[in-house]
Design an enzyme around this catalytic site. Structure first.
Site, short mmCIF file in Angstrom:
data_model
loop_
_atom_site.label_atom_id
_atom_site.label_comp_id
_atom_site.label_asym_id
_atom_site.label_seq_id
_atom_site.Cartn_x
_atom_site.Cartn_y
_atom_site.Cartn_z
N HIS A 79 -13.22 -0.11 3.14
CA HIS A 79 -13.19 -0.63 1.76
C HIS A 79 -13.19 -2.15 1.77
O HIS A 79 -12.41 -2.81 1.08
CB HIS A 79 -11.97 -0.08 1.00
CG HIS A 79 -12.08 1.38 0.69
ND1 HIS A 79 -12.58 1.86 -0.51
CD2 HIS A 79 -11.78 2.48 1.43
CE1 HIS A 79 -12.58 3.18 -0.49
NE2 HIS A 79 -12.10 3.58 0.67
N TYR A 114 -3.28 0.99 8.55
CA TYR A 114 -3.42 -0.16 7.64
C TYR A 114 -2.70 -1.38 8.20
O TYR A 114 -3.16 -2.51 8.02
CB TYR A 114 -2.84 0.18 6.26
CG TYR A 114 -3.69 1.10 5.42
CD1 TYR A 114 -4.63 1.96 5.98
CD2 TYR A 114 -3.54 1.15 4.04
CE1 TYR A 114 -5.39 2.81 5.21
CE2 TYR A 114 -4.30 1.99 3.24
CZ TYR A 114 -5.22 2.82 3.83
OH TYR A 114 -5.97 3.66 3.07
#
Length: 312
Positions: free
Chosen positions: A27, A297
């Site tokens: 993303h 992440y």
């Protein structure tokens, strides 16, 4: 969880379409917006979460494409994202990280990495992946994940008309915790205030590669972008550790608030959206993919921040 799995996942994403210093490993292409979330009080019997009571809450929202390449054309991304950072009244924060696909492709982190490697084996150029061939190979290799993979394939065939016209799902089950300490399993859903159908792919051939971002900016300037947040109430038979399971569609659905997108803001790429940061009144489920995402992440966040520090 082995520390090697999150590292391996990020390494594989970097090999998928190349490494883009300073950007998210997935993303990568996104735009930030200032927003306001107004809860309606319907969640109060289920949770003490500050942003789900009755007071308006400021939020930062990021709309994004899924590829690691920040220059990827909007219409080539099979899944879109909406991440929300709630700035809660007590100064704490709560995150939701959502995609347009209502379930994840697997419940096992290692299988997810294997899937990424298969996608990466179908390259048409240094930064290009043939997603059609890749998804076809995944369907052959992982037939047990047919439903999710077919959803991805369908989204690739049918580019959306607008970020503002999509449904978004945080995928995982969570537990809301009320003032008495009672826990209730739920899944979130975001639905646009305006229901618009996507055009056929033929209508999109001549669109700008950034058409989704350009469209969203124009809509926000007109004050016409908003979403409603719903919770689906889980029953004892609904799994809370399997993000590939959507739960039956007849589960009770409760509207708990409305999000209004107010204006575009300068990039805040240093902001980390972590699906495990949920705040008071919400507990994480035991879903292994949810906890794996937290670790992966963190690896991505650390790498891109170090790359930014080296940029003149």
């Amino acid at each position: 969880m082995s520390n090697s799995l999150p590292q391996n996942a990020v390494n594989t994403l970097e090999q998928l379409q190349g490494k883009f210093p300073g950007y998210r490993r997935a993303h990568a292409k996104g735009e930030f917006y200032e927003a306001t979330f107004i809860p309606n009080g319907n969640a109060i019997p289920y949770t003490t979460a500050p942003h789900l009571q009755q007071e308006p809450v400021a939020a930062t929202v990021r709309f994004s494409n899924s590829p690691p390449d920040p220059s990827a054309a909007d219409f080539l991304s099979p899944a879109k994202g909406m991440a929300i950072h709630f700035h809660q009244p007590d100064g704490s924060i709560s995150h939701q990280v959502c995609t347009t696909v209502p379930m994840f492709v697997t419940k096992d982190p290692k299988t997810f990495i294997d899937m990424l490697k298969i996608l990466g084996s179908h390259k048409t150029g240094i930064h290009s992946v043939d997603l059609g061939l890749g998804v076809a190979k995944l369907l052959t290799t992982f037939p047990e994940h047919k439903n999710t993979l077919l959803t991805l394939k369908e989204q690739l065939k049918q580019p959306p008309i607008s970020y503002a016209a999509l449904n978004y799902y945080p995928i995982h089950a969570f537990f809301l915790v009320n003032a008495e300490g009672k826990r209730q399993s739920i899944k979130y859903e975001w639905h646009p205030l305006k229901d618009e159908k996507s055009p056929s792919i033929l209508d999109n051939i001549h669109l700008s590669k950034n058409y989704l971002h350009e469209d969203l900016e124009k809509r926000v300037e007109k004050g016409s972008v908003g979403f409603e947040l719903y919770i689906r109430i889980g029953e004892d038979t609904d799994p809370t550790d399997d993000p590939t399971d959507k739960w039956p569609s007849d589960r009770q659905k409760i509207l708990v608030g409305r999000l209004t997108i107010n204006k575009k803001v300068l990039p805040t790429e240093s902001l980390l959206f972590d699906p495990t940061i949920v705040g008071e009144g919400i507990d994480l489920s035991e879903d292994p993919i949810l906890h794996f995402r937290h670790d992966a992440y963190a690896v991505s966040f650390d790498r891109r921040n170090k790359e930014d520090e080296k940029t003149p």
